[in-house]
Design a protein around this motif. Structure first.
Motif, PDB file in Angstrom:
ATOM      1  N   SER A 118     -62.319 -15.806   4.230  1.00  0.00           N
ATOM      2  CA  SER A 118     -61.149 -15.296   3.510  1.00  0.00           C
ATOM      3  C   SER A 118     -60.086 -14.774   4.462  1.00  0.00           C
ATOM      4  O   SER A 118     -59.077 -14.231   4.018  1.00  0.00           O
TER       5      SER A 118
ATOM      6  N   ARG B 292     -59.516 -14.252  -1.053  1.00  0.00           N
ATOM      7  CA  ARG B 292     -58.422 -15.214  -1.141  1.00  0.00           C
ATOM      8  C   ARG B 292     -58.690 -16.117  -2.334  1.00  0.00           C
ATOM      9  O   ARG B 292     -59.704 -15.954  -3.016  1.00  0.00           O
ATOM     10  N   HIS B 293     -57.795 -17.066  -2.579  1.00  0.00           N
ATOM     11  CA  HIS B 293     -57.995 -17.950  -3.726  1.00  0.00           C
ATOM     12  C   HIS B 293     -59.421 -18.492  -3.681  1.00  0.00           C
ATOM     13  O   HIS B 293     -59.857 -19.044  -2.671  1.00  0.00           O
TER      14      HIS B 293
ATOM     15  N   ASN C 181     -55.581  -8.911   0.026  1.00  0.00           N
ATOM     16  CA  ASN C 181     -55.289 -10.273  -0.404  1.00  0.00           C
ATOM     17  C   ASN C 181     -55.131 -11.140   0.840  1.00  0.00           C
ATOM     18  O   ASN C 181     -54.083 -11.146   1.480  1.00  0.00           O
TER      19      ASN C 181
ATOM     20  N   ASP D  39     -54.637 -14.195   1.264  1.00  0.00           N
ATOM     21  CA  ASP D  39     -53.588 -15.216   1.238  1.00  0.00           C
ATOM     22  C   ASP D  39     -52.312 -14.721   1.913  1.00  0.00           C
ATOM     23  O   ASP D  39     -51.522 -15.512   2.428  1.00  0.00           O
TER      24      ASP D  39
ATOM     25  N   MET E  73     -61.575 -23.461 -11.879  1.00  0.00           N
ATOM     26  CA  MET E  73     -60.733 -22.355 -12.315  1.00  0.00           C
ATOM     27  C   MET E  73     -61.266 -21.744 -13.609  1.00  0.00           C
ATOM     28  O   MET E  73     -61.211 -20.520 -13.800  1.00  0.00           O
TER      29      MET E  73
ATOM     30  N   ASN F  36     -62.348 -13.520 -11.760  1.00  0.00           N
ATOM     31  CA  ASN F  36     -61.009 -13.103 -11.341  1.00  0.00           C
ATOM     32  C   ASN F  36     -60.500 -11.957 -12.205  1.00  0.00           C
ATOM     33  O   ASN F  36     -59.884 -11.009 -11.702  1.00  0.00           O
TER      34      ASN F  36
ATOM     35  N   TYR G  11     -53.731 -11.309  -8.448  1.00  0.00           N
ATOM     36  CA  TYR G  11     -53.387 -12.130  -7.294  1.00  0.00           C
ATOM     37  C   TYR G  11     -52.682 -13.432  -7.674  1.00  0.00           C
ATOM     38  O   TYR G  11     -52.254 -14.186  -6.791  1.00  0.00           O
TER      39      TYR G  11
ATOM     40  N   TRP H  34     -53.788 -16.214  -9.054  1.00  0.00           N
ATOM     41  CA  TRP H  34     -54.482 -17.452  -8.711  1.00  0.00           C
ATOM     42  C   TRP H  34     -54.525 -18.401  -9.916  1.00  0.00           C
ATOM     43  O   TRP H  34     -54.904 -18.013 -11.014  1.00  0.00           O
ATOM     44  N   ASP H  35     -54.164 -19.646  -9.694  1.00  0.00           N
ATOM     45  CA  ASP H  35     -54.358 -20.684 -10.694  1.00  0.00           C
ATOM     46  C   ASP H  35     -54.558 -22.013  -9.967  1.00  0.00           C
ATOM     47  O   ASP H  35     -54.464 -22.090  -8.742  1.00  0.00           O
ATOM     48  N   TYR H  36     -54.844 -23.064 -10.722  1.00  0.00           N
ATOM     49  CA  TYR H  36     -55.173 -24.338 -10.075  1.00  0.00           C
ATOM     50  C   TYR H  36     -53.968 -25.011  -9.442  1.00  0.00           C
ATOM     51  O   TYR H  36     -54.098 -25.937  -8.646  1.00  0.00           O
TER      52      TYR H  36
ATOM     53  N   TYR I 102     -51.984 -23.575  -7.426  1.00  0.00           N
ATOM     54  CA  TYR I 102     -51.694 -22.864  -6.179  1.00  0.00           C
ATOM     55  C   TYR I 102     -51.333 -23.863  -5.086  1.00  0.00           C
ATOM     56  O   TYR I 102     -51.987 -24.881  -4.895  1.00  0.00           O
TER      57      TYR I 102
END
Length: 324
Positions: free
Chosen positions: A72, A160-161, A222, A224, A293, A300, A311, A313-315, A317
């Motif tokens: 991460s 992270r994601h 985070n 990312d 996801m 999440n 954060y 996060w989605d697919y 990203y």
């Protein structure tokens, strides 16, 4: 004729077994000797009694511990923190409380030189978060040896994601199959038996950590942001750790070719090893992204409730390469 062949085969098999046993014995002997020598060296200048408040050994006990998650950005985070003048540490992962506990406390605290009075020691052992029920009882016991308490420490958990982290761990092990094949099982569900997938369900492990340490002693990071705005990230972390604000844009330089930030120390630029960091991730199918996801959604949500931060996060990203 067959009896003779069988007899020769039996003799050869017996000889092979004896040879294998001898090799195992010799190897075990030398491993034991090496371990004994290492343990004796690490404890030669280390008393086994409780350490008083002024001892150099006590000052080497980590006050900040990165618990995880591996892949991460823990190494980059460690390097960033070690640029702070009030932090001392080694560029290593001691993994004392899970993998190296038998080596003893002296081995542990001798991993770093004695810090200055203004410094605290940082440890980066990203596997700790996966086994908190083993790590924390051992850690608490060791604190007693140093006349310390759990609330004398600060902990860091970096995430992270979840899909990107899983892919990063997948790459670490030298994959022989496409990620899609390993991430999704035969029923079309997320393959929870595959470690890179399971370990990105962050809240499952964090909730176990919270059984031992309150959330106000944990700084959630985070990961990312290490690729997008490391200065803002580090300034937030400095505040969480109670450190004076010191890290600035002067400490980072962006490498356009590798699409990551490198570190500036003593006017020298140091980038992560290209063999380990910045490796291009394989593209995955939209079906795989959707399944994963959906799988990570409840984890999440729990993570957002624990940290108080969404954060996003989605697919879709940007760093996830998807092929239809």
């Amino acid at each position: 004729m067959y009896k003779q062949i069988l007899k020769k085969f039996s003799i050869a098999l017996t000889a092979l077994l004896i040879f294998g046993f001898l090799c195992h014995y010799i190897n075990t002997y030398y491993v034991y000797q090496d371990q004994s020598n290492l343990d004796s060296k690490s404890s030669s200048n280390c008393a086994i009694d409780k350490f008083d408040s002024t001892s150099a050994q006590k000052s080497r006990y980590p006050r900040i511990i990165i618990l995880g998650f591996a892949k991460s950005g823990t190494s980059a985070l460690r390097s960033s923190l070690l640029m702070h003048p009030n932090i001392k540490g080694c560029r290593c992962e001691p993994r004392f409380f899970d993998l190296n506990y038998a080596r003893g406390l002296c081995w542990y605290i001798n991993k770093v030189e004695t810090p200055k009075p203004s410094q605290v020691v940082l440890e980066d052992s990203p596997g700790y978060v996966l086994t908190p029920k083993i790590v924390f009882p051992r850690l608490i016991k060791s604190l007693e040896q140093f006349n310390l308490k759990l609330n004398d420490l600060k902990f860091i958990i970096i995430v992270r994601h979840p899909i990107i982290r899983a892919i990063s761990e997948y790459l670490q092990h030298g994959p022989t199959k496409p990620f899609d094949k390993l991430a999704i099982d035969s029923t079309g569900q997320a393959n929870v038996g595959y470690r890179p997938i399971k370990r990105s369900g962050y809240s499952y492990y964090i909730k176990q950590c919270l059984e031992f340490v309150p959330s106000n002693q944990i700084c959630f990071v985070n990961g990312d942001m290490l690729r997008t705005n490391p200065v803002l990230l580090m300034n937030k972390l400095e505040k969480c750790l109670g450190l004076p604000s010191n890290i600035s844009s002067d400490n980072f330089v962006y490498n356009k070719e590798r699409k990551l930030y490198c570190f500036v120390e003593d006017n020298k630029v140091r980038c992560p090893s290209i063999a380990k960091k910045g490796i291009p991730h394989p593209k995955i199918t939209r079906r795989t992204a959707d399944i994963l996801m959906k799988f990570y959604e409840p984890y999440n949500k729990e993570l957002y409730e624990i940290t108080g931060e969404d954060y996003g996060w989605d697919y879709s990203y940007t760093d996830i390469g998807i092929v239809d």
